[in-house]
Design a protein around this motif. Structure first.
Motif, PDB file in Angstrom:
ATOM      1  N   UNK A 116       0.597  -0.822   0.129  1.00  0.00           N
ATOM      2  CA  UNK A 116      -0.138  -0.046   0.036  1.00  0.00           C
ATOM      3  C   UNK A 116       0.875   1.178   0.511  1.00  0.00           C
ATOM      4  N   UNK A 117       1.657   1.656   0.650  1.00  0.00           N
ATOM      5  CA  UNK A 117       2.755   2.472   0.275  1.00  0.00           C
ATOM      6  C   UNK A 117       2.754   2.623  -0.622  1.00  0.00           C
ATOM      7  N   UNK A 118       3.897   1.387  -1.060  1.00  0.00           N
ATOM      8  CA  UNK A 118       4.576   1.833  -2.206  1.00  0.00           C
ATOM      9  C   UNK A 118       3.441   2.612  -3.507  1.00  0.00           C
ATOM     10  N   UNK A 119       1.907   1.716  -3.222  1.00  0.00           N
ATOM     11  CA  UNK A 119       1.664   2.485  -4.209  1.00  0.00           C
ATOM     12  C   UNK A 119       1.405   3.324  -4.080  1.00  0.00           C
ATOM     13  N   UNK A 120       0.829   4.243  -3.335  1.00  0.00           N
ATOM     14  CA  UNK A 120       0.969   5.292  -2.941  1.00  0.00           C
ATOM     15  C   UNK A 120       1.800   6.445  -3.507  1.00  0.00           C
TER      16      UNK A 120
END
Length: 156
Positions: A116-120
């Motif tokens: 999720x952090x990477x996608x953000x």
């Protein structure tokens, strides 16, 4: 085609781009978005469909240098390349059974906090590319507004 119609089509394509980016954001925010509603291929989104059809006529305008359209195309490719990174986090091409699973090809997968952090992070980069793309589209729109209607009508 009249000048106003050309401008309307450009504005509709710009609006389609904005909606596409918003759908990518909704995906990251956890909204159940169909993978097909945010096309990965730059020729499949509504902006790309306009760009590779009606938009190509604009290449021949004297005050719209080819670099402008090439710049838009380059940014549009970059945008979709960036989205592909997000897509690969959220959708899996696992072997599936059943008619609909085979028809659509991808399944939504559960993602970890790290993903999720990477996608953000990827989305923030996508947003920056989108801003540059919108700047170029706005520049194109201003150029079209400055051109006499007769000149545009001769092209299309």
């Amino acid at each position: 085609m009249k000048k106003e119609e050309v401008l309307e089509h450009l504005r509709a394509a710009k609006s389609a781009h904005i909606k596409w980016v918003q759908k990518a954001k909704l995906l990251i925010n956890g909204v159940d978005i169909q993978e097909s509603s945010i096309p990965v291929d730059s020729t499949e989104c509504n902006f790309g469909k306009w760009f590779y059809s009606d938009g190509q006529v604009l290449n021949s305008l004297s005050n719209n240098p080819l670099e402008c359209m090439q710049g838009i195309e380059k940014l549009h490719f970059e945008l979709h390349d960036q989205y592909l990174k997000i897509f690969n986090i959220y959708f899996s091409n696992e072997k599936k059974t059943g008619f609909f699973a085979k028809l659509f090809g991808f399944t939504r997968k559960s993602i970890s906090d790290a993903e999720l952090q990477l996608s953000e992070t990827y989305y923030k980069e996508l947003e920056e590319i989108s801003k540059k793309l919108l700047d170029e589209i706005n520049r194109l729109e201003r150029r079209l507004i400055a051109i006499p209607a007769e000149k545009i009508e001769q092209l299309v």
